[in-house]
Write a protein that holds these residues in place. Structure first.
Motif, PDB file in Angstrom:
ATOM      1  N   PHE A  20       0.822  -1.277   0.122  1.00 55.37           N
ATOM      2  CA  PHE A  20      -0.135   0.099  -0.059  1.00 55.37           C
ATOM      3  C   PHE A  20       0.751   1.345   0.003  1.00 55.37           C
ATOM      4  CE2 PHE A  20      -3.091  -3.143   1.104  1.00 55.37           C
ATOM      5  CZ  PHE A  20      -4.040  -2.741   0.816  1.00 55.37           C
ATOM      6  N   GLY A  21       1.965   1.140  -0.165  1.00 54.98           N
ATOM      7  CA  GLY A  21       3.175   2.390  -0.263  1.00 54.98           C
ATOM      8  C   GLY A  21       3.009   3.189   0.971  1.00 54.98           C
ATOM      9  N   ILE A  22       3.147   2.363   2.216  1.00 58.35           N
ATOM     10  CA  ILE A  22       3.054   3.247   3.398  1.00 58.35           C
ATOM     11  C   ILE A  22       4.359   3.188   4.014  1.00 58.35           C
ATOM     12  CG2 ILE A  22       1.818   3.174   5.745  1.00 58.35           C
ATOM     13  CD1 ILE A  22      -0.362   1.793   4.450  1.00 58.35           C
ATOM     14  N   SER A  23       4.831   4.394   4.485  1.00 60.29           N
ATOM     15  CA  SER A  23       6.133   4.197   5.154  1.00 60.29           C
ATOM     16  C   SER A  23       6.192   5.201   6.625  1.00 60.29           C
ATOM     17  CB  SER A  23       7.415   4.995   4.237  1.00 60.29           C
ATOM     18  OG  SER A  23       6.709   6.238   3.887  1.00 60.29           O
ATOM     19  N   GLY A  24       7.084   5.137   7.374  1.00 60.34           N
ATOM     20  CA  GLY A  24       7.040   5.894   8.466  1.00 60.34           C
ATOM     21  C   GLY A  24       7.060   7.230   8.425  1.00 60.34           C
ATOM     22  N   GLY A  25       5.731   7.685   9.290  1.00 69.26           N
ATOM     23  CA  GLY A  25       5.548   9.277   9.270  1.00 69.26           C
ATOM     24  C   GLY A  25       4.349   9.363   8.487  1.00 69.26           C
ATOM     25  N   ASP A  26       3.850   8.518   7.754  1.00 66.54           N
ATOM     26  CA  ASP A  26       2.740   8.773   6.912  1.00 66.54           C
ATOM     27  C   ASP A  26       1.580   8.933   7.614  1.00 66.54           C
ATOM     28  OD1 ASP A  26       4.228   8.508   4.378  1.00 66.54           O
ATOM     29  OD2 ASP A  26       3.300   6.483   3.921  1.00 66.54           O
ATOM     30  N   GLU A  27       0.370   9.548   7.444  1.00 70.59           N
ATOM     31  CA  GLU A  27      -0.723   9.868   7.978  1.00 70.59           C
ATOM     32  C   GLU A  27      -1.575   8.641   7.545  1.00 70.59           C
ATOM     33  OE1 GLU A  27      -2.583  13.371   8.205  1.00 70.59           O
ATOM     34  OE2 GLU A  27      -0.928  14.502   8.473  1.00 70.59           O
ATOM     35  N   LEU A  28      -2.458   8.228   8.497  1.00 70.23           N
ATOM     36  CA  LEU A  28      -3.357   6.977   8.243  1.00 70.23           C
ATOM     37  C   LEU A  28      -4.705   7.375   8.811  1.00 70.23           C
ATOM     38  CD1 LEU A  28      -1.317   3.616   8.993  1.00 70.23           C
ATOM     39  CD2 LEU A  28      -1.746   4.979   6.635  1.00 70.23           C
ATOM     40  N   GLU A  29      -5.854   6.845   8.243  1.00 69.27           N
ATOM     41  CA  GLU A  29      -7.251   7.150   8.510  1.00 69.27           C
ATOM     42  C   GLU A  29      -7.874   5.973   9.282  1.00 69.27           C
ATOM     43  OE1 GLU A  29      -9.540   8.217   5.282  1.00 69.27           O
ATOM     44  OE2 GLU A  29      -8.392  10.460   4.777  1.00 69.27           O
ATOM     45  N   PHE A  30      -8.438   6.243  10.307  1.00 68.89           N
ATOM     46  CA  PHE A  30      -9.042   5.081  10.799  1.00 68.89           C
ATOM     47  C   PHE A  30     -10.498   5.419  10.952  1.00 68.89           C
ATOM     48  CE2 PHE A  30      -4.692   5.301  12.358  1.00 68.89           C
ATOM     49  CZ  PHE A  30      -4.324   3.948  12.415  1.00 68.89           C
ATOM     50  N   ARG A  31     -11.416   4.210  10.715  1.00 69.91           N
ATOM     51  CA  ARG A  31     -12.754   4.534  10.740  1.00 69.91           C
ATOM     52  C   ARG A  31     -13.343   3.227  11.122  1.00 69.91           C
ATOM     53  NH1 ARG A  31     -12.470   4.582   5.186  1.00 69.91           N
ATOM     54  NH2 ARG A  31     -13.459   3.068   4.211  1.00 69.91           N
ATOM     55  N   VAL A  32     -14.650   3.013  11.881  1.00 67.37           N
ATOM     56  CA  VAL A  32     -15.299   1.787  12.242  1.00 67.37           C
ATOM     57  C   VAL A  32     -16.334   1.741  11.177  1.00 67.37           C
ATOM     58  CG1 VAL A  32     -16.645   0.823  13.990  1.00 67.37           C
ATOM     59  CG2 VAL A  32     -14.700   2.329  14.534  1.00 67.37           C
ATOM     60  N   GLU A  33     -16.307   0.178  10.875  1.00 74.02           N
ATOM     61  CA  GLU A  33     -17.312  -0.147   9.835  1.00 74.02           C
ATOM     62  C   GLU A  33     -18.111  -1.307  10.557  1.00 74.02           C
ATOM     63  OE1 GLU A  33     -16.031  -0.838   5.906  1.00 74.02           O
ATOM     64  OE2 GLU A  33     -15.655   1.476   5.708  1.00 74.02           O
ATOM     65  N   GLY A  34     -19.205  -1.036  11.033  1.00 68.41           N
ATOM     66  CA  GLY A  34     -19.896  -2.334  11.762  1.00 68.41           C
ATOM     67  C   GLY A  34     -19.062  -2.758  13.022  1.00 68.41           C
ATOM     68  N   ASP A  35     -18.376  -4.047  12.755  1.00 69.77           N
ATOM     69  CA  ASP A  35     -17.689  -4.444  14.139  1.00 69.77           C
ATOM     70  C   ASP A  35     -16.119  -4.434  13.429  1.00 69.77           C
ATOM     71  OD1 ASP A  35     -17.898  -6.458  12.182  1.00 69.77           O
ATOM     72  OD2 ASP A  35     -18.067  -8.030  13.450  1.00 69.77           O
ATOM     73  N   LYS A  36     -15.848  -3.865  12.485  1.00 69.81           N
ATOM     74  CA  LYS A  36     -14.317  -3.737  12.149  1.00 69.81           C
ATOM     75  C   LYS A  36     -13.704  -2.347  12.068  1.00 69.81           C
ATOM     76  CE  LYS A  36     -15.554  -7.114   8.708  1.00 69.81           C
ATOM     77  NZ  LYS A  36     -16.220  -7.285   7.335  1.00 69.81           N
ATOM     78  N   ILE A  37     -12.643  -2.321  12.536  1.00 72.26           N
ATOM     79  CA  ILE A  37     -11.771  -1.067  12.214  1.00 72.26           C
ATOM     80  C   ILE A  37     -10.946  -0.998  10.807  1.00 72.26           C
ATOM     81  CG2 ILE A  37      -9.787  -0.036  13.340  1.00 72.26           C
ATOM     82  CD1 ILE A  37     -10.360  -1.172  15.838  1.00 72.26           C
ATOM     83  N   VAL A  38     -11.265  -0.049  10.190  1.00 74.30           N
ATOM     84  CA  VAL A  38     -10.492   0.029   8.967  1.00 74.30           C
ATOM     85  C   VAL A  38      -9.573   1.252   8.913  1.00 74.30           C
ATOM     86  CG1 VAL A  38     -11.300   0.616   6.445  1.00 74.30           C
ATOM     87  CG2 VAL A  38     -12.881  -0.559   7.784  1.00 74.30           C
ATOM     88  N   ILE A  39      -8.200   0.682   8.357  1.00 74.39           N
ATOM     89  CA  ILE A  39      -7.245   1.746   8.445  1.00 74.39           C
ATOM     90  C   ILE A  39      -7.052   1.949   6.754  1.00 74.39           C
ATOM     91  CG2 ILE A  39      -4.515   1.840   8.555  1.00 74.39           C
ATOM     92  CD1 ILE A  39      -5.099  -0.227  10.944  1.00 74.39           C
ATOM     93  N   LYS A  40      -6.771   3.270   6.501  1.00 68.74           N
ATOM     94  CA  LYS A  40      -6.796   3.508   5.086  1.00 68.74           C
ATOM     95  C   LYS A  40      -5.894   4.928   5.007  1.00 68.74           C
ATOM     96  CE  LYS A  40      -9.372   5.676   1.330  1.00 68.74           C
ATOM     97  NZ  LYS A  40     -10.307   6.732   1.102  1.00 68.74           N
ATOM     98  N   LYS A  41      -4.737   4.299   3.875  1.00 70.56           N
ATOM     99  CA  LYS A  41      -4.035   5.772   3.599  1.00 70.56           C
ATOM    100  C   LYS A  41      -4.744   6.932   2.791  1.00 70.56           C
ATOM    101  CE  LYS A  41       0.203   6.905   1.153  1.00 70.56           C
ATOM    102  NZ  LYS A  41       1.267   6.278   0.655  1.00 70.56           N
ATOM    103  N   PRO A  42      -4.905   8.042   3.337  1.00 66.82           N
ATOM    104  CA  PRO A  42      -5.788   8.896   2.694  1.00 66.82           C
ATOM    105  C   PRO A  42      -4.942   9.392   1.478  1.00 66.82           C
ATOM    106  CG  PRO A  42      -4.613  10.188   4.408  1.00 66.82           C
ATOM    107  CD  PRO A  42      -4.100   8.589   4.537  1.00 66.82           C
ATOM    108  N   VAL A  43      -5.896   9.938   0.465  1.00 69.49           N
ATOM    109  CA  VAL A  43      -5.739  10.283  -0.777  1.00 69.49           C
ATOM    110  C   VAL A  43      -4.785  11.689  -0.863  1.00 69.49           C
ATOM    111  CG1 VAL A  43      -6.543  10.938  -3.069  1.00 69.49           C
ATOM    112  CG2 VAL A  43      -7.570   9.093  -1.860  1.00 69.49           C
ATOM    113  N   SER A  44      -3.664  11.721  -1.503  1.00 69.77           N
ATOM    114  CA  SER A  44      -2.991  12.680  -1.398  1.00 69.77           C
ATOM    115  C   SER A  44      -3.383  13.822  -2.638  1.00 69.77           C
ATOM    116  CB  SER A  44      -1.267  12.348  -1.816  1.00 69.77           C
ATOM    117  OG  SER A  44      -1.140  12.130  -3.096  1.00 69.77           O
TER     118      SER A  44
END
Length: 81
Positions: free
Chosen positions: A17-41
């Motif tokens: 997913f092209g994630i490296s140290g210092g990158d911002e990530l989005e967290f949200r809840v979908e039902g009983d799941k925690i979703v982690i997403k890299k925001p669109v630049s």
């Protein structure tokens, strides 16, 4: 998970997913799941808009060509009001 609530993403996921140290990530809840997403630049968003505009231009040119072909084949037709 560490005592301070920190989670380490597996290396394979970071690479995929092209994630490296210092990158911002989005967290949200979908039902009983925690979703982690890299925001669109902004750069990715701008590139998406450029690609869309280019596709729109290509479609407009295609329609223009088809319209000319139809005019050539059908000749002059009255304008619709």
């Amino acid at each position: 998970m560490g005592e301070r609530g920190q989670v380490t993403l597996p290396k394979e996921l970071r690479e995929d997913f092209g994630i490296s140290g210092g990158d911002e990530l989005e967290f949200r809840v979908e039902g009983d799941k925690i979703v982690i997403k890299k925001p669109v630049s902004r750069e990715d968003l701008a590139e998406g808009y450029r690609a869309r505009a280019e596709r729109d231009r290509e479609i407009a040119e295609e329609f223009e060509g088809a319209s000319r072909e139809a005019d050539d084949y059908l000749g002059d037709v009255p304008e619709l009001e």
